[in-house]
Write an enzyme that holds these catalytic residues in place. Structure first.
Site, PDB file in Angstrom:
ATOM      1  CD  GLU A  12       1.457   8.969   5.302  1.00 45.05           C
ATOM      2  OE1 GLU A  12       2.453   8.748   6.006  1.00 45.05           O
ATOM      3  OE2 GLU A  12       1.303  10.024   4.651  1.00 45.05           O
ATOM      4  CG  ASP A  15      -0.027  15.487   0.000  1.00 48.58           C
ATOM      5  OD1 ASP A  15      -0.677  15.488   1.061  1.00 48.58           O
ATOM      6  OD2 ASP A  15       0.756  14.567  -0.310  1.00 48.58           O
ATOM      7  CG  HIS A  72      -1.942  12.457   1.707  1.00 46.89           C
ATOM      8  ND1 HIS A  72      -0.966  13.207   2.338  1.00 46.89           N
ATOM      9  CD2 HIS A  72      -1.780  11.204   2.179  1.00 46.89           C
ATOM     10  CE1 HIS A  72      -0.234  12.427   3.126  1.00 46.89           C
ATOM     11  NE2 HIS A  72      -0.721  11.210   3.060  1.00 46.89           N
TER      12      HIS A  72
HETATM   13  C1  ACM Z   1       4.087   8.144   1.821  1.00 41.46           C
HETATM   14  O1  ACM Z   1       5.230   8.379   2.262  1.00 41.46           O
HETATM   15  N1  ACM Z   1       3.025   8.524   2.501  1.00 41.46           N
HETATM   16  C2  ACM Z   1       3.874   7.458   0.569  1.00 41.46           C
END
Ligand code: ACM
Length: 496
Positions: A281, A146, A217
């Site tokens: 995201e 991440d 991410h």
């Molecule tokens: C997430 O909570 N971005 C999968």
């Protein structure tokens, strides 16, 4: 007493105190595991627990017959035997006389552990896998990368772990708090360590589904190799904040070669048929101004923002070439039908997104944040983490992954494959914090994933009381009251 509750159980008078385990042909792995749990020897005869393979039962089904003189566990498969072993583990040492015929409601019973936001020691991962097995979960979704850390060694790309696995400090409190702890944090797993963990999990019937979160991410990867992104001249440290970073992979050959190399190595470590490619995201702002992204978008006749499903489609193709099924997070827009239908969707927004993905032809793991995000506070206690809304044990218990009459997928048809809990660790820096978030809410989700529709919350609470003693004895519950830094105080303000 059992959690999750078996599909069918008939209790009889009397009990059996076995003195050994008799392993029939094809049952040695489960028999050895049962011996390790119970301390009982493997013996040739006597008042024993006998394990036997029996054709004709379902893929995870088992039967358990306990009489005063002996216990008999049968299943067609190793997975069925392993499920039965966990039932016996919960009943040991005095097994009540009974007949159980048991099989899961859903094939995918998962738990995500985020080791990217906070690195967790391998000893804890082993403990955690074993606790998942106790609850008949069969998937550990390991969130390995991440913005805040890259946790898996990748051959030929040393900076991913030399640079990407370490951050200077961590944010305290929710995203945007502006408060930092000043404490460096990091760590990573070698491929060998992860292979050992895979083997440990397989012995318990748990498969590890690795996640490499792409194309957003990825700040930790960009810190290691800035040319993978859209602004190669900008040095980005591994992110110390929580939230959504605008820094994402570029749309160019180097980025795709990176994805292919990493996914290939990850597939070599994790034999599971599934590989999670993230997809959540991913702000596409940097693609709007990137010449590479603009050129690709123009060639495809789409806007740069529409490259997101296209990018996931390319990752899907790479994973398919590796002989695996790709899994991705459901984002608004994915359900618009621009993703390959073979992509399995982890539906994390609200349950309606999951239902929509099923309607679009996907297999879906139901993981709506309102019921399955266990980083959310579980009570109004001011020591709980700064994540809303409150998601209580009862909320989890009342969640039904098949609500609205959704069909169960048989692994090929559109439908619900299963459900899973999410343990994001922004606010959970230690195993003690994770234990606090996980238990007993995982017990409730285990029951939703495994057991037939409910007999009611009161029945569950009654069985849970004894089960909590079991968890305490296993060290699964925190030994002291756990507090979360940056918790929301009674005033609603964060307290560092
Ligand atoms: C997430 O909570 N971005 C999968």
């Amino acid at each position: 007493m059992l959690i999750p509750r078996p599909a069918r159980l008939i209790r009889r008078a009397g009990s059996c105190v076995p003195t050994g385990i008799l392993a029939g042909p094809g049952t040695h792995g489960p028999a050895r595991l049962l011996a390790a749990y119970t301390g009982l020897p493997l013996v040739p005869d006597g008042p024993v627990i006998r394990l036997a393979r029996k054709p004709g039962l379902g893929p995870e089904e088992y039967t358990l017959e306990v009489t005063p003189g002996r216990a008999l566990l049968t299943a067609s498969t190793e997975a069925g035997l392993l499920a039965g072993v966990q039932t016996i583990r919960q009943l040991h040492p005095r097994l009540p006389c009974l007949t159980i015929r048991d099989a899961p409601r859903l094939p995918w019973r998962g738990v995500l552990l985020d080791v990217a936001r906070h690195f967790m020691p391998l000893s804890f991962l082993r403990e955690f896998v074993d606790l998942l097995a106790l609850h008949k979960f069969n998937v550990l979704h390991l969130h390995l990368t991440d913005d805040q850390g890259w946790r898996i060694e990748i051959g030929g790309r040393p900076r991913l772990t030399e640079v990407g696995a370490w951050r200077a400090e961590s944010m305290v409190g929710p995203a945007g708090s502006g408060v930092f702890d000043g404490v460096p944090h990091g760590g990573f797993y070698t491929q060998r360590e992860l292979r050992d963990l895979v083997a440990f999990a397989a012995e318990r019937g748990v498969r590890i589904v690795p996640e490499i979160d792409l194309p957003g991410h990825v700040r930790a990867a960009l810190a290691a190799y800035p040319s993978l992104g859209n602004r190669p001249s900008v040095a980005l440290p591994v992110w110390t904040e929580w939230g959504i970073s605008p820094d994402i992979l570029g749309v160019h050959d180097e980025a795709f070669a990176f994805c292919r190399d990493v996914l290939t190595q990850v597939a070599g470590v994790f034999p599971a048929p599934y590989l999670h490619i993230g997809g959540d995201e991913c702000p596409t702002t940097q693609w709007e101004t990137s010449p590479d992204a603009q050129a690709t978008a123009a060639a495809l006749g789409v806007r740069p923002a529409e490259l997101h499903p296209w990018f996931l489609g390319r990752l899907h193709d790479i994973v398919a070439e590796l002989g695996r099924r790709a899994v991705c997070w459901d984002e608004t827009g994915h359900a618009a039908g621009r993703l390959p239908a073979e992509l399995i969707v982890t539906a994390w927004r609200d349950p309606a997104h999951g239902a929509l993905a099923v309607a679009r032809g996907h297999q879906v793991v139901m993981a709506p944040h309102t019921s399955t995000y266990f980083d959310y506070r579980q009570s109004e206690d001011p020591g709980e983490p700064p994540r809303e809304p409150v998601t209580t044990l009862e909320d989890v218990y009342r969640f039904d992954p098949l609500a609205g009459g959704l069909p169960v997928s048989d692994g090929t048809t559109p439908g619900v494959l299963g459900t899973q809990a999410q343990l994001w660790t922004e606010h959970a820096p230690t195993p003690e914090h994770v234990r606090h978030l996980a238990f007993p809410r995982l017990c409730a989700l285990a029951e939703r994933a495994w057991s037939p529709p409910s007999r009611g919350y009161a029945d569950f609470r009654q069985r849970l009381a004894g089960h909590l003693d079991r968890l305490r004895a296993l060290g699964a519950l925190p030994k002291e009251r756990v507090r979360f830094a940056g918790a929301l105080g009674v005033s609603g303000k964060t307290v560092p």
